[in-house]
Motif scaffolding. Structure first.
Motif, PDB file in Angstrom:
ATOM      1  N   VAL A  11       0.835  -1.150   0.072  1.00 56.79           N
ATOM      2  CA  VAL A  11      -0.136  -0.003  -0.048  1.00 56.79           C
ATOM      3  C   VAL A  11       0.810   1.224   0.165  1.00 56.79           C
ATOM      4  O   VAL A  11       0.806   2.284  -0.586  1.00 56.79           O
ATOM      5  N   MET A  12       1.736   1.131   0.851  1.00 57.19           N
ATOM      6  CA  MET A  12       2.956   2.542   0.853  1.00 57.19           C
ATOM      7  C   MET A  12       3.439   2.832  -0.471  1.00 57.19           C
ATOM      8  O   MET A  12       3.558   3.820  -0.992  1.00 57.19           O
ATOM      9  N   LEU A  13       3.942   1.532  -1.152  1.00 51.52           N
ATOM     10  CA  LEU A  13       4.508   1.646  -2.558  1.00 51.52           C
ATOM     11  C   LEU A  13       3.489   2.283  -3.565  1.00 51.52           C
ATOM     12  O   LEU A  13       3.810   3.354  -4.307  1.00 51.52           O
ATOM     13  N   PHE A  14       2.393   1.818  -3.250  1.00 52.16           N
ATOM     14  CA  PHE A  14       1.456   2.367  -4.238  1.00 52.16           C
ATOM     15  C   PHE A  14       1.137   3.831  -4.053  1.00 52.16           C
ATOM     16  O   PHE A  14       0.811   4.653  -4.869  1.00 52.16           O
ATOM     17  N   VAL A  15       0.783   4.243  -2.638  1.00 53.52           N
ATOM     18  CA  VAL A  15       0.686   5.611  -2.543  1.00 53.52           C
ATOM     19  C   VAL A  15       1.720   6.305  -2.977  1.00 53.52           C
ATOM     20  O   VAL A  15       1.372   7.439  -3.470  1.00 53.52           O
ATOM     21  N   GLN A  16       3.102   5.992  -2.796  1.00 55.96           N
ATOM     22  CA  GLN A  16       4.303   6.787  -3.334  1.00 55.96           C
ATOM     23  C   GLN A  16       4.058   7.024  -4.644  1.00 55.96           C
ATOM     24  O   GLN A  16       4.228   8.167  -5.196  1.00 55.96           O
ATOM     25  N   ARG A  17       3.773   5.938  -5.407  1.00 56.29           N
ATOM     26  CA  ARG A  17       3.428   6.076  -6.887  1.00 56.29           C
ATOM     27  C   ARG A  17       2.464   7.015  -7.368  1.00 56.29           C
ATOM     28  O   ARG A  17       2.545   8.104  -8.271  1.00 56.29           O
ATOM     29  N   TYR A  18       1.275   6.905  -6.636  1.00 57.85           N
ATOM     30  CA  TYR A  18       0.211   7.785  -6.817  1.00 57.85           C
ATOM     31  C   TYR A  18       0.776   9.368  -6.745  1.00 57.85           C
ATOM     32  O   TYR A  18       0.008   9.926  -7.319  1.00 57.85           O
ATOM     33  N   GLY A  19       0.988   9.225  -5.248  1.00 56.59           N
ATOM     34  CA  GLY A  19       1.663  10.698  -4.839  1.00 56.59           C
ATOM     35  C   GLY A  19       2.589  11.431  -6.153  1.00 56.59           C
ATOM     36  O   GLY A  19       2.324  12.506  -6.387  1.00 56.59           O
ATOM     37  N   ARG A  20       3.409  10.638  -6.738  1.00 59.77           N
ATOM     38  CA  ARG A  20       4.361  11.235  -7.704  1.00 59.77           C
ATOM     39  C   ARG A  20       3.321  11.675  -8.980  1.00 59.77           C
ATOM     40  O   ARG A  20       3.737  12.823  -9.532  1.00 59.77           O
ATOM     41  N   LYS A  21       2.366  10.802  -9.316  1.00 56.56           N
ATOM     42  CA  LYS A  21       1.666  11.047 -10.617  1.00 56.56           C
ATOM     43  C   LYS A  21       0.684  12.283 -10.355  1.00 56.56           C
ATOM     44  O   LYS A  21       0.624  13.081 -11.086  1.00 56.56           O
ATOM     45  N   VAL A  22       0.364  12.415  -8.999  1.00 53.50           N
ATOM     46  CA  VAL A  22      -0.512  13.565  -8.632  1.00 53.50           C
ATOM     47  C   VAL A  22       0.167  14.837  -8.849  1.00 53.50           C
ATOM     48  O   VAL A  22      -0.167  15.975  -9.352  1.00 53.50           O
ATOM     49  N   ALA A  23       1.398  14.808  -8.119  1.00 53.03           N
ATOM     50  CA  ALA A  23       2.295  16.164  -8.249  1.00 53.03           C
ATOM     51  C   ALA A  23       2.666  16.380  -9.423  1.00 53.03           C
ATOM     52  O   ALA A  23       2.764  17.429  -9.754  1.00 53.03           O
ATOM     53  N   MET A  24       2.942  15.375 -10.310  1.00 55.65           N
ATOM     54  CA  MET A  24       3.547  15.544 -11.711  1.00 55.65           C
ATOM     55  C   MET A  24       2.274  16.401 -12.633  1.00 55.65           C
ATOM     56  O   MET A  24       2.419  17.111 -13.146  1.00 55.65           O
ATOM     57  N   LEU A  25       1.201  15.785 -12.498  1.00 58.08           N
ATOM     58  CA  LEU A  25       0.011  16.167 -13.056  1.00 58.08           C
ATOM     59  C   LEU A  25      -0.504  17.717 -12.706  1.00 58.08           C
ATOM     60  O   LEU A  25      -0.392  18.660 -13.600  1.00 58.08           O
ATOM     61  N   PHE A  26      -0.291  18.076 -11.450  1.00 61.27           N
ATOM     62  CA  PHE A  26      -0.792  19.292 -10.996  1.00 61.27           C
ATOM     63  C   PHE A  26       0.504  20.264 -11.394  1.00 61.27           C
ATOM     64  O   PHE A  26       0.157  21.621 -11.456  1.00 61.27           O
ATOM     65  N   GLY A  27       1.577  19.758 -11.311  1.00 64.43           N
ATOM     66  CA  GLY A  27       2.863  20.667 -11.440  1.00 64.43           C
ATOM     67  C   GLY A  27       2.619  20.897 -13.080  1.00 64.43           C
ATOM     68  O   GLY A  27       2.858  22.105 -13.283  1.00 64.43           O
ATOM     69  N   VAL A  28       2.270  20.043 -13.979  1.00 61.91           N
ATOM     70  CA  VAL A  28       2.127  20.351 -15.597  1.00 61.91           C
ATOM     71  C   VAL A  28       1.119  21.453 -15.554  1.00 61.91           C
ATOM     72  O   VAL A  28       1.059  22.293 -16.377  1.00 61.91           O
ATOM     73  N   TYR A  29       0.063  21.337 -14.870  1.00 64.46           N
ATOM     74  CA  TYR A  29      -1.147  22.402 -14.895  1.00 64.46           C
ATOM     75  C   TYR A  29      -0.706  23.729 -14.361  1.00 64.46           C
ATOM     76  O   TYR A  29      -0.881  24.650 -15.041  1.00 64.46           O
ATOM     77  N   LEU A  30      -0.070  23.612 -13.417  1.00 63.09           N
ATOM     78  CA  LEU A  30       0.540  25.011 -12.995  1.00 63.09           C
ATOM     79  C   LEU A  30       1.310  25.655 -13.936  1.00 63.09           C
ATOM     80  O   LEU A  30       1.366  26.846 -14.277  1.00 63.09           O
ATOM     81  N   LEU A  31       2.336  25.032 -14.464  1.00 62.69           N
ATOM     82  CA  LEU A  31       3.329  25.461 -15.342  1.00 62.69           C
ATOM     83  C   LEU A  31       2.451  26.031 -16.847  1.00 62.69           C
ATOM     84  O   LEU A  31       2.992  27.004 -17.348  1.00 62.69           O
ATOM     85  N   SER A  32       1.331  25.458 -17.139  1.00 59.06           N
ATOM     86  CA  SER A  32       0.463  25.784 -18.231  1.00 59.06           C
ATOM     87  C   SER A  32      -0.049  27.129 -17.945  1.00 59.06           C
ATOM     88  O   SER A  32      -0.726  27.785 -18.853  1.00 59.06           O
ATOM     89  N   LEU A  33      -0.263  27.641 -16.710  1.00 57.62           N
ATOM     90  CA  LEU A  33      -0.752  28.927 -16.431  1.00 57.62           C
ATOM     91  C   LEU A  33       0.113  30.013 -16.645  1.00 57.62           C
ATOM     92  O   LEU A  33      -0.259  31.243 -16.879  1.00 57.62           O
ATOM     93  N   LEU A  34       1.488  29.688 -16.836  1.00 54.63           N
ATOM     94  CA  LEU A  34       2.258  30.712 -17.125  1.00 54.63           C
ATOM     95  C   LEU A  34       2.531  31.694 -18.489  1.00 54.63           C
ATOM     96  O   LEU A  34       1.673  30.959 -19.349  1.00 54.63           O
ATOM     97  N   PRO A  35       2.489  32.999 -18.534  1.00 52.60           N
ATOM     98  CA  PRO A  35       2.297  33.619 -19.632  1.00 52.60           C
ATOM     99  C   PRO A  35       3.272  33.344 -20.637  1.00 52.60           C
ATOM    100  O   PRO A  35       4.345  32.865 -20.436  1.00 52.60           O
TER     101      PRO A  35
END
Length: 364
Positions: A164-188
């Motif tokens: 479960v911990m390994l899955f949560v770590q993988r899931y957390g990395r994916k969430v961080a990546m997707l949200f990070g991409v979204y934030l970068l897309s807001l740059l002018p």
């Protein structure tokens, strides 16, 4: 592009429909605890949904209060914040998928549903061809597959807590990546190129340069929400398909490299199969209930894109013979009404179909 051609995707979608219809005909399917647990997951999902909505409602209230004192007509920051939270809720967290994936590590019901459905597919096949010579029928999947140990996969051999911990770590990395991409897309200025560039990089690695270039060009023309939805659905479909196939891969001993090539050779049909289930599972309340049906349908899929397994002692050799989908061209060009045709060993000019490395063993 050959592995991700439109014909393969369409055939995968057709297998979704046929597999679901056949799975729902199995009365034994609904006797498993999965659906009771899914009902509990629905209740938990409702609670989580309400909790997530609280900050969204709070922010909307604060923005409404601010609009009394400040002219918000020209401002865009309020829409950006609200869109970001909605994106995190619907496209990144994927609460229903998270709940059902975690359930796999806690209870074996999804594995049991897969094996019950494999047995049902075999029984349906025999019934469908009962008027034919039994010696011409394909080998069965369930008798040998049920003999394989489930301890072959890393997820099955690790303690539940560690898995479960390994899955949560993988899931957390994916969430961080997707949200990070979204934030970068807001740059002018450069922001509008972020999503198309990410899609190009992802698709170039997985399906080739041509479809990646098409997606990149489309992302420059269409509004950002379309490319965001497409990227999310693509990644979610890949993740879902891997989870649904876990009962098969935890038995048949593929190496990581063999597994990677297995997925690559079938990626078009797998995406087409998982796409519809991905959309349904995202549906509030009923999505988690469909996860069990998706697992049952995957049993039917397995019988179309793999050969019947030999006994466990031959499993390591068998895995290498399955890396390449040998009858892919024939299967993708069958009409829908003849979708079971390649189950017959006599398909190729009356010859028996043998698996390389297993002389005399008849595989579909």
């Amino acid at each position: 592009m050959a592995n991700f051609e439109p014909n393969a995707i369409i055939r995968g979608a057709q297998l979704t429909v046929v597999g679901t219809i056949r799975a729902l005909r199995n009365a034994e399917l609904f006797k498993y605890d999965h659906f009771r647990q899914a009902a509990l997951a629905v209740a938990v999902g409702v609670i989580i949904h309400v909790i997530i909505q609280i900050p969204i409602i709070g922010l909307k209230f604060i923005i409404w209060i601010a609009s009394i004192f400040v002219d918000m007509q020209e401002a865009t920051w309020d829409d950006t914040i609200l869109n970001g939270i909605n994106y995190l809720n619907k496209s990144v967290l994927q609460v229903p998928f998270l709940l059902m994936t975690l359930m796999r590590y806690v209870t074996p019901t999804l594995d049991e549903i897969f094996m019950e459905s494999i047995k049902w597919v075999d029984q349906t096949y025999v019934q469908k061809h009962k008027a034919e010579d039994p010696s011409t029928l394909r080998a069965m999947y369930y008798p040998n597959l049920s003999q394989y140990s489930t301890k072959g996969s890393s997820s099955s051999s690790k303690p539940i807590g560690k898995s479960v911990m390994l899955f949560v770590q993988r899931y957390g990395r994916k969430v961080a990546m997707l949200f990070g991409v979204y934030l970068l897309s807001l740059l002018p200025v450069v922001g509008r190129f972020v999503m198309p560039a990410v899609s190009f990089y992802t698709f170039k690695q997985n399906v080739g340069t041509t479809p990646a270039a098409v997606i990149f060009g489309t992302g420059l023309v269409l509004p950002k929400r379309f490319i965001v939805t497409f990227l999310h659905t693509y990644f979610a479909s890949r993740s879902l398909m891997r989870e649904l196939l876990e009962p098969y891969f935890c038995r048949v001993p593929f190496t990581p490299e063999q597994k990677r090539r297995w997925f690559k050779d079938r990626q078009g049909v797998l995406f087409g199969f998982a796409f519809a289930f991905t959309v349904v599972i995202k549906t509030p309340f009923i999505g988690v209930l469909m996860y069990g049906v998706a697992e049952a349908s995957t049993a039917y899929l397995i019988t179309k894109i793999t050969d019947p397994p030999p006994t466990p002692d031959e499993g390591p050799q068998f895995a290498e013979t399955q890396v390449r989908w040998r009858n892919k061209h024939d299967f993708l060009h069958l009409s829908l009404e003849n979708i079971d045709r390649l189950n017959l060993p006599s398909h190729h000019k009356g010859e028996q179909t043998e698996s390389p490395g297993f002389p005399g063993k008849k595989f579909s």
